[in-house]
Design a protein around this motif. Structure first.
Motif, PDB file in Angstrom:
ATOM      1  N   GLU A 188      -9.879  -4.358  -0.004  1.00 50.37           N
ATOM      2  CA  GLU A 188     -10.610  -4.912   1.132  1.00 50.37           C
ATOM      3  C   GLU A 188      -9.550  -5.476   2.065  1.00 50.37           C
ATOM      4  OE1 GLU A 188     -11.790  -8.149   3.463  1.00 50.37           O
ATOM      5  OE2 GLU A 188     -10.993  -8.638   1.494  1.00 50.37           O
ATOM      6  N   ALA A 189      -9.563  -5.030   3.317  1.00 50.34           N
ATOM      7  CA  ALA A 189      -8.548  -5.465   4.274  1.00 50.34           C
ATOM      8  C   ALA A 189      -9.112  -5.386   5.687  1.00 50.34           C
ATOM      9  CB  ALA A 189      -7.295  -4.599   4.152  1.00 50.34           C
ATOM     10  N   ASN A 190      -8.456  -6.111   6.597  1.00 49.20           N
ATOM     11  CA  ASN A 190      -8.886  -6.106   7.993  1.00 49.20           C
ATOM     12  C   ASN A 190      -8.457  -4.860   8.744  1.00 49.20           C
ATOM     13  OD1 ASN A 190     -10.181  -8.596   7.863  1.00 49.20           O
ATOM     14  ND2 ASN A 190      -8.269  -9.696   8.200  1.00 49.20           N
ATOM     15  N   SER A 191      -7.412  -4.179   8.224  1.00 52.70           N
ATOM     16  CA  SER A 191      -6.919  -2.980   8.902  1.00 52.70           C
ATOM     17  C   SER A 191      -6.222  -2.079   7.894  1.00 52.70           C
ATOM     18  CB  SER A 191      -5.928  -3.363  10.001  1.00 52.70           C
ATOM     19  OG  SER A 191      -4.743  -3.895   9.423  1.00 52.70           O
ATOM     20  N   GLU A 192      -6.031  -0.841   8.292  1.00 55.08           N
ATOM     21  CA  GLU A 192      -5.311   0.106   7.446  1.00 55.08           C
ATOM     22  C   GLU A 192      -3.877  -0.380   7.222  1.00 55.08           C
ATOM     23  OE1 GLU A 192      -3.717   4.649   7.794  1.00 55.08           O
ATOM     24  OE2 GLU A 192      -5.824   4.299   8.344  1.00 55.08           O
ATOM     25  N   THR A 193      -3.266  -0.927   8.266  1.00 54.69           N
ATOM     26  CA  THR A 193      -1.898  -1.435   8.148  1.00 54.69           C
ATOM     27  C   THR A 193      -1.827  -2.548   7.098  1.00 54.69           C
ATOM     28  OG1 THR A 193      -1.439  -0.872  10.448  1.00 54.69           O
ATOM     29  CG2 THR A 193       0.014  -2.495   9.414  1.00 54.69           C
ATOM     30  N   ALA A 194      -2.792  -3.468   7.124  1.00 58.04           N
ATOM     31  CA  ALA A 194      -2.815  -4.563   6.143  1.00 58.04           C
ATOM     32  C   ALA A 194      -3.016  -4.015   4.733  1.00 58.04           C
ATOM     33  CB  ALA A 194      -3.916  -5.561   6.489  1.00 58.04           C
ATOM     34  N   PHE A 195      -3.894  -3.041   4.582  1.00 56.22           N
ATOM     35  CA  PHE A 195      -4.127  -2.416   3.277  1.00 56.22           C
ATOM     36  C   PHE A 195      -2.851  -1.767   2.758  1.00 56.22           C
ATOM     37  CE2 PHE A 195      -5.190   1.509   0.922  1.00 56.22           C
ATOM     38  CZ  PHE A 195      -5.844   0.962  -0.175  1.00 56.22           C
ATOM     39  N   LEU A 196      -2.192  -0.972   3.606  1.00 54.63           N
ATOM     40  CA  LEU A 196      -0.981  -0.270   3.180  1.00 54.63           C
ATOM     41  C   LEU A 196       0.164  -1.230   2.891  1.00 54.63           C
ATOM     42  CD1 LEU A 196      -1.131   2.844   5.520  1.00 54.63           C
ATOM     43  CD2 LEU A 196      -1.495   2.784   3.038  1.00 54.63           C
ATOM     44  N   THR A 197       0.257  -2.320   3.647  1.00 58.79           N
ATOM     45  CA  THR A 197       1.292  -3.323   3.386  1.00 58.79           C
ATOM     46  C   THR A 197       1.097  -3.933   2.004  1.00 58.79           C
ATOM     47  OG1 THR A 197       1.557  -3.812   5.738  1.00 58.79           O
ATOM     48  CG2 THR A 197       2.306  -5.502   4.180  1.00 58.79           C
ATOM     49  N   GLU A 198      -0.135  -4.333   1.693  1.00 60.83           N
ATOM     50  CA  GLU A 198      -0.442  -4.898   0.366  1.00 60.83           C
ATOM     51  C   GLU A 198      -0.159  -3.867  -0.732  1.00 60.83           C
ATOM     52  OE1 GLU A 198      -1.885  -7.892  -0.757  1.00 60.83           O
ATOM     53  OE2 GLU A 198      -1.848  -8.820   1.213  1.00 60.83           O
ATOM     54  N   LEU A 199      -0.554  -2.640  -0.492  1.00 56.00           N
ATOM     55  CA  LEU A 199      -0.334  -1.574  -1.476  1.00 56.00           C
ATOM     56  C   LEU A 199       1.154  -1.395  -1.748  1.00 56.00           C
ATOM     57  CD1 LEU A 199      -1.281   0.857  -3.204  1.00 56.00           C
ATOM     58  CD2 LEU A 199      -1.252   2.208  -1.108  1.00 56.00           C
ATOM     59  N   ASN A 200       1.946  -1.315  -0.694  1.00 59.43           N
ATOM     60  CA  ASN A 200       3.387  -1.080  -0.854  1.00 59.43           C
ATOM     61  C   ASN A 200       4.122  -2.260  -1.466  1.00 59.43           C
ATOM     62  OD1 ASN A 200       3.511   1.616   0.070  1.00 59.43           O
ATOM     63  ND2 ASN A 200       3.294   0.891   2.161  1.00 59.43           N
ATOM     64  N   ASP A 201       3.507  -3.441  -1.450  1.00 64.64           N
ATOM     65  CA  ASP A 201       4.100  -4.630  -2.066  1.00 64.64           C
ATOM     66  C   ASP A 201       3.680  -4.816  -3.520  1.00 64.64           C
ATOM     67  OD1 ASP A 201       5.421  -5.249   0.259  1.00 64.64           O
ATOM     68  OD2 ASP A 201       3.952  -6.737   0.931  1.00 64.64           O
ATOM     69  N   ASP A 202       2.844  -3.920  -4.044  1.00 61.71           N
ATOM     70  CA  ASP A 202       2.301  -4.066  -5.394  1.00 61.71           C
ATOM     71  C   ASP A 202       2.785  -2.915  -6.283  1.00 61.71           C
ATOM     72  OD1 ASP A 202       0.599  -4.026  -7.704  1.00 61.71           O
ATOM     73  OD2 ASP A 202      -0.863  -5.238  -6.609  1.00 61.71           O
ATOM     74  N   SER A 203       3.765  -3.196  -7.119  1.00 61.84           N
ATOM     75  CA  SER A 203       4.343  -2.140  -7.963  1.00 61.84           C
ATOM     76  C   SER A 203       3.328  -1.565  -8.948  1.00 61.84           C
ATOM     77  CB  SER A 203       5.576  -2.662  -8.703  1.00 61.84           C
ATOM     78  OG  SER A 203       5.234  -3.752  -9.536  1.00 61.84           O
ATOM     79  N   ASP A 204       2.382  -2.386  -9.422  1.00 61.31           N
ATOM     80  CA  ASP A 204       1.355  -1.870 -10.339  1.00 61.31           C
ATOM     81  C   ASP A 204       0.480  -0.827  -9.650  1.00 61.31           C
ATOM     82  OD1 ASP A 204       2.184  -3.439 -12.494  1.00 61.31           O
ATOM     83  OD2 ASP A 204       0.840  -5.089 -11.961  1.00 61.31           O
ATOM     84  N   LEU A 205       0.086  -1.106  -8.415  1.00 61.29           N
ATOM     85  CA  LEU A 205      -0.741  -0.141  -7.693  1.00 61.29           C
ATOM     86  C   LEU A 205       0.052   1.116  -7.332  1.00 61.29           C
ATOM     87  CD1 LEU A 205      -2.811  -2.458  -5.314  1.00 61.29           C
ATOM     88  CD2 LEU A 205      -3.563  -1.329  -7.416  1.00 61.29           C
ATOM     89  N   LEU A 206       1.319   0.951  -6.997  1.00 61.44           N
ATOM     90  CA  LEU A 206       2.139   2.118  -6.657  1.00 61.44           C
ATOM     91  C   LEU A 206       2.330   3.047  -7.856  1.00 61.44           C
ATOM     92  CD1 LEU A 206       4.800   0.555  -4.277  1.00 61.44           C
ATOM     93  CD2 LEU A 206       2.871   2.058  -3.678  1.00 61.44           C
ATOM     94  N   ARG A 207       2.298   2.482  -9.072  1.00 63.75           N
ATOM     95  CA  ARG A 207       2.404   3.313 -10.280  1.00 63.75           C
ATOM     96  C   ARG A 207       1.209   4.234 -10.464  1.00 63.75           C
ATOM     97  NH1 ARG A 207       3.812  -1.312 -14.110  1.00 63.75           N
ATOM     98  NH2 ARG A 207       5.020  -2.216 -12.501  1.00 63.75           N
ATOM     99  N   LEU A 208       0.136   3.963  -9.745  1.00 61.86           N
ATOM    100  CA  LEU A 208      -1.036   4.842  -9.799  1.00 61.86           C
ATOM    101  C   LEU A 208      -0.838   6.083  -8.925  1.00 61.86           C
ATOM    102  CD1 LEU A 208      -3.827   2.114  -9.640  1.00 61.86           C
ATOM    103  CD2 LEU A 208      -2.979   3.336 -11.663  1.00 61.86           C
ATOM    104  N   ASN A 209       0.281   6.130  -8.231  1.00 68.69           N
ATOM    105  CA  ASN A 209       0.661   7.283  -7.409  1.00 68.69           C
ATOM    106  C   ASN A 209      -0.399   7.664  -6.373  1.00 68.69           C
ATOM    107  OD1 ASN A 209       3.043   7.464  -8.933  1.00 68.69           O
ATOM    108  ND2 ASN A 209       2.028   8.766 -10.454  1.00 68.69           N
ATOM    109  N   PRO A 210      -0.599   6.794  -5.363  1.00 75.47           N
ATOM    110  CA  PRO A 210      -1.570   7.123  -4.324  1.00 75.47           C
ATOM    111  C   PRO A 210      -1.153   8.382  -3.565  1.00 75.47           C
ATOM    112  CG  PRO A 210      -0.267   5.194  -3.703  1.00 75.47           C
ATOM    113  CD  PRO A 210       0.111   5.543  -5.107  1.00 75.47           C
ATOM    114  N   VAL A 211      -2.156   9.170  -3.184  1.00 77.00           N
ATOM    115  CA  VAL A 211      -1.904  10.391  -2.418  1.00 77.00           C
ATOM    116  C   VAL A 211      -2.845  10.439  -1.217  1.00 77.00           C
ATOM    117  CG1 VAL A 211      -1.050  11.728  -4.381  1.00 77.00           C
ATOM    118  CG2 VAL A 211      -3.480  11.775  -3.851  1.00 77.00           C
TER     119      VAL A 211
END
Length: 164
Positions: free
Chosen positions: A109-132
């Protein structure tokens, strides 16, 4: 001992642009007992089925709604509102598919795509899920199991978990 597991499910209704984000919990169980694991999964499934039936009653006169599962996320999502005890909120939700295929998604849940992607890129656990792919944005009604009285399901099955 396997701990409780928080699970998010993103559904759409067929022939409509309505989305629902459900949050349920699978109870913990002993790793040594397949029976307990199966019962824990069954409890979570019964709670989810109940919630979907209640949504059907609330949003459609005949109670018949065809839900389509967009994806499932297990763990800690992006966005403070997804941690509230109760739902019944309209949220700006972003989700991405993962390399693991359907039904696995990353959700937030985020106010913008940029905010969502910033949070995603700062979270190593989520990045291990290999977003595509690219994030998809929708407005979804966020509903938690705490929004309903599920005591009959929880009490009957939890008793079974303790005795097996």
């Amino acid at each position: 001992m396997a701990s409780e597991l928080t699970i998010f499910y993103l559904y759409s209704t067929q022939n409509e642009e309505k989305y629902f984000l459900l949050r349920t919990e699978r109870p913990g169980f002993s790793n040594a007992s397949q029976v307990q694991e199966d019962l824990g999964n069954q409890i979570e499934q019964l709670k989810r089925d109940f919630i979907l039936a209640e949504i059907g009653k609330k949003y459609h006169q005949n109670g018949q709604v065809n839900f389509e599962l967009i994806g499932e996320f297990q763990g800690d999502p992006i966005g403070e509102k997804l941690y509230h005890d109760n739902g019944n909120l309209e949220l700006n939700v972003y989700y991405m598919e993962t390399e693991f295929g359907k039904p696995w998604i990353i959700i937030g849940e985020a106010n913008s795509e940029t905010a969502f992607l910033t949070e995603l890129n700062d979270d190593s656990d989520l990045l291990r899920l290999n977003p595509v792919g690219q994030p998809k944005q929708i407005t979804a009604t966020f509903i938690t199991e705490n929004d309903f009285d599920l005591s009959e399901i929880e009490n009957a099955k939890t008793k079974d978990l303790r005795t097996n």
